[in-house]
Design a protein around this motif. Structure first.
Motif, short mmCIF file in Angstrom:
data_model
loop_
_atom_site.label_atom_id
_atom_site.label_comp_id
_atom_site.label_asym_id
_atom_site.label_seq_id
_atom_site.Cartn_x
_atom_site.Cartn_y
_atom_site.Cartn_z
N MET A 243 -2.30 5.76 -6.47
CA MET A 243 -1.62 6.72 -5.47
C MET A 243 -1.82 5.90 -4.10
N VAL A 244 -0.81 5.52 -3.54
CA VAL A 244 -0.74 5.06 -2.12
C VAL A 244 -0.28 5.85 -1.43
N ILE A 245 -1.14 6.40 -0.37
CA ILE A 245 -0.76 7.61 0.51
C ILE A 245 -0.66 6.85 2.04
N PRO A 246 0.61 6.67 2.51
CA PRO A 246 0.77 6.37 3.89
C PRO A 246 0.50 7.66 4.71
N ALA A 247 -0.50 7.36 5.64
CA ALA A 247 -1.00 8.34 6.32
C ALA A 247 -1.24 8.23 7.77
N VAL A 315 -10.09 -7.17 6.48
CA VAL A 315 -8.96 -7.65 5.73
C VAL A 315 -9.31 -8.39 4.48
N GLU A 316 -10.23 -8.81 4.18
CA GLU A 316 -10.51 -9.27 2.88
C GLU A 316 -10.80 -8.05 1.85
N GLU A 317 -11.49 -7.27 2.24
CA GLU A 317 -11.49 -5.99 1.45
C GLU A 317 -10.38 -5.24 1.28
N SER A 318 -9.32 -5.27 2.06
CA SER A 318 -8.01 -4.62 1.94
C SER A 318 -7.21 -5.41 0.81
N LYS A 319 -7.49 -7.01 1.06
CA LYS A 319 -6.50 -7.54 0.00
C LYS A 319 -7.06 -7.37 -1.10
N ALA A 320 -8.39 -7.10 -1.45
CA ALA A 320 -9.05 -7.04 -3.00
C ALA A 320 -8.56 -5.92 -3.42
N LEU A 321 -8.38 -4.90 -2.78
CA LEU A 321 -7.94 -3.53 -3.36
C LEU A 321 -6.49 -3.77 -4.22
N ASN A 322 -5.62 -5.04 -3.64
CA ASN A 322 -4.33 -5.05 -4.24
C ASN A 322 -4.53 -5.93 -5.66
N ARG A 323 -5.60 -6.26 -5.94
CA ARG A 323 -5.86 -6.87 -7.42
C ARG A 323 -6.84 -5.90 -8.11
N GLN A 324 -6.87 -4.67 -7.66
CA GLN A 324 -7.68 -3.73 -8.82
C GLN A 324 -6.61 -2.95 -9.30
N THR A 338 5.87 2.16 9.04
CA THR A 338 6.38 1.04 9.87
C THR A 338 5.61 -0.22 10.08
N GLY A 339 4.42 -0.13 9.66
CA GLY A 339 3.57 -1.59 9.76
C GLY A 339 2.18 -1.06 9.25
N GLY A 340 1.35 -2.11 9.34
CA GLY A 340 -0.27 -1.91 8.90
C GLY A 340 -0.36 -2.08 7.44
N ARG A 341 -1.41 -1.96 7.20
CA ARG A 341 -1.96 -2.42 5.88
C ARG A 341 -1.31 -1.80 4.63
N VAL A 342 -0.85 -0.47 4.96
CA VAL A 342 -0.11 0.41 3.92
C VAL A 342 1.06 -0.64 3.32
N LEU A 343 1.76 -1.33 3.99
CA LEU A 343 2.74 -2.09 3.44
C LEU A 343 2.38 -3.08 2.54
N HIS A 344 1.34 -3.69 2.67
CA HIS A 344 0.67 -4.75 1.57
C HIS A 344 0.52 -3.85 0.48
N ALA A 348 2.40 -4.38 -3.18
CA ALA A 348 1.62 -4.67 -4.38
C ALA A 348 1.90 -3.63 -5.56
N PHE A 349 1.89 -2.28 -5.19
CA PHE A 349 1.96 -1.22 -6.13
C PHE A 349 3.38 -0.41 -6.28
N GLY A 350 4.23 -0.71 -5.56
CA GLY A 350 5.41 -0.16 -5.67
C GLY A 350 6.14 -0.52 -6.69
N PRO A 351 6.03 -1.72 -7.15
CA PRO A 351 6.97 -2.31 -8.48
C PRO A 351 6.73 -1.60 -9.61
N ASP A 352 5.57 -0.85 -9.79
CA ASP A 352 4.94 -0.32 -11.03
C ASP A 352 5.34 1.25 -11.23
N ASP A 353 5.87 1.51 -12.21
CA ASP A 353 6.15 3.22 -12.45
C ASP A 353 5.08 3.74 -12.84
N ARG A 354 3.90 3.22 -13.05
CA ARG A 354 2.56 4.01 -13.46
C ARG A 354 2.01 4.61 -11.84
N ASN A 355 2.43 4.06 -10.89
CA ASN A 355 1.99 4.41 -9.54
C ASN A 355 2.74 5.43 -8.84
#
Length: 463
Positions: A243-247, A315-324, A338-344, A348-355
């Motif tokens: 679950m990615v929640i832009p907040a 930033v390294e921890e943020s990038k690591a989340l995308n590999r989990q 509109t910007g920020g880490r949530v875009l990454h 990473a997770f938007g193309p997968d229909d399980r998410n």
């Protein structure tokens, strides 16, 4: 009435749009700017941030802020960069939050400019930020904090009083007395029965009311926030999804943590990892704990909020989340994508229909969040189209804005009717719908101004 001849109010922003709040009050001798926000959303609106400011920033004597959200405060570093040297008056809570929001905004603008230059997707050979983190930090020294309820003289004959508005920490609706004529600015009003913030205080008597209309054409669905959120968490976790929640880092992130913590405490959602991936949201959460007088969250719930999430700073921890892999929940800014880490994370997770991508607040027209809410199958990010196969859910119960009915109920608390209401800070349909209801249900004169319209303060609209 002892109003100085030639006193005017000009709408430099938030007219026909829900962003860029900027209202210029002039009494013939002084200029006071109420709010100084960024335009967001549609490209033609964002380009206004780069246009020359309608008046020389050095000629503005003072700024008064309703609250710290960037659509109300985010242009301040640019204003100072261009020569403004007066005081910026706001509440103590807004000083604290601006200390987080403005440098973060500058940092993101710099990162976006560097990324665009590196990837070559900007039309400019050397893309530059509107302002830098250093510019933002320089602007902070002009902030002067005041108590809610305090009245101050910002210029000779011009006085302001701050009234609690709910919405977020430090938010105020403002009484501005201009040589005896009483203007009132709603800022962004919170809700009467909100899970996090106290309700807004009543509307004092005024001659002219400038009122927001974010939800001027709709009523919030009467839904329990936890009852809405729990089945989504269970459904996505059951399929191993993320679950990615832009907040919004201020307000929505804290409300989400509160409700997720309560749901987990009652065993109504599985104990999946929760990550708060926004250094600003982390710091803002600490500020909420220091301002208990403005919200009604218990010490015990505050403790649960802190224990619930893993705070992601680097930033390294943020990038690591995308590999989990899921199941997990990621709360990250910005709230309208509109910007920020949530875009990454969306990349990473938007193309997968399980998410799932869960939208937890208002999505202004022209933003990626609005595109997602509208069913977009791709989202343009980082110079390319990213496929969106994840389930997209718009939460209905998490708005921190008063809806149309609540705005009208707040107006009814005024001891006397204003001479005119200027309906601002809403998309065209929302502003016009609220204008019509004010006239029909309250019998008050109301007008939705156009961008850069100037009105006289002695009478009705139309200078």
């Amino acid at each position: 009435m002892n109003t100085t001849s030639g006193s005017t109010l000009q709408f430099l922003g938030a007219a026909g749009t829900v962003t860029g709040s900027r209202y210029l009050v002039e009494d013939g001798r002084h200029r006071v700017l109420v709010d100084c926000g960024l335009f967001q959303g549609y490209k033609q609106l964002r380009e206004r941030n780069w246009a020359p400011f309608p008046v020389d920033p050095a000629s503005i004597d003072a700024v008064v802020l309703t609250h710290a959200h960037l659509d109300h405060s985010g242009y301040l570093p640019a204003l100072v960069k261009q020569g403004f040297r007066g005081r910026i008056h706001c509440t103590h809570g807004s000083v604290a939050l601006c200390g987080l929001l403005l440098p973060d905004s500058g940092r993101l603008l710099e990162e976006e400019a560097r990324y665009a230059a590196r990837k070559g997707y900007s039309k400019h050979k050397e893309p530059l930020p509107l302002y830098t983190e250093e510019d933002a930090r320089k602007s902070l020294k002009y902030l002067h904090g005041h108590d809610q309820g305090e009245e101050i003289e910002v210029m000779p004959g011009i006085r302001v009083r701050f009234h609690p508005a709910g919405h977020i920490i430090g938010a105020a609706h403002l009484s501005l007395d201009v040589h005896g004529l009483r203007l009132h600015f709603s800022g962004d009003l919170g809700r009467q029965n909100e899970s996090l913030m106290n309700p807004p205080s009543p509307l004092p008597a005024c001659d002219v009311l400038v009122c927001e209309s974010t939800y001027g054409n709709r009523a919030h669905v009467p839904i329990d926030q936890e009852a809405e959120l729990a089945p989504i968490v269970r459904r996505v976790a059951a399929r191993g999804g993320v679950m990615v929640i832009p907040a919004f880092a201020v307000g929505r992130a804290q409300a989400l943590l509160l409700h997720l913590a309560r749901l987990r405490e009652r065993g109504e959602i599985p104990r999946v990892p929760v990550y708060l991936n926004s250094p600003m949201a982390i710091d803002a959460t600490h500020i909420y704990h220091r301002h208990h007088d403005e919200h009604h969250v218990s010490d015990e719930d505050c403790r649960r909020m802190f224990e619930l999430a893993t705070f992601v700073n680097s930033v390294e921890e943020s990038k690591a989340l995308n590999r989990q892999h899921g199941p997990m929940i990621i709360i990250s800014a910005s709230g309208m994508a509109t910007g920020g880490r949530v875009l990454h994370h969306i990349e990473a997770f938007g193309p997968d229909d399980r998410n799932a991508i869960v939208l937890a607040g208002y999505q202004a027209g022209g933003t990626r969040g609005a595109a997602l809410a509208g069913g977009a199958s791709t989202l343009r990010m980082f110079g390319r189209e990213v496929p969106i196969r994840a389930e997209v859910i718009q939460l209905e119960g998490f708005s921190g804005h008063a809806d149309a009915n609540e705005l009208l109920d707040w107006m009814r608390t005024a001891p006397t009717a204003p001479r005119v209401v200027y309906v601002t800070h809403g998309e065209l349909d929302a502003a016009d719908a609220l204008r019509a209801r004010i006239q029909r249900e309250l019998g008050w004169s109301a007008h939705a101004p156009e961008h850069l319209e100037r009105v006289t303060l002695e009478g009705g609209h139309g200078a």
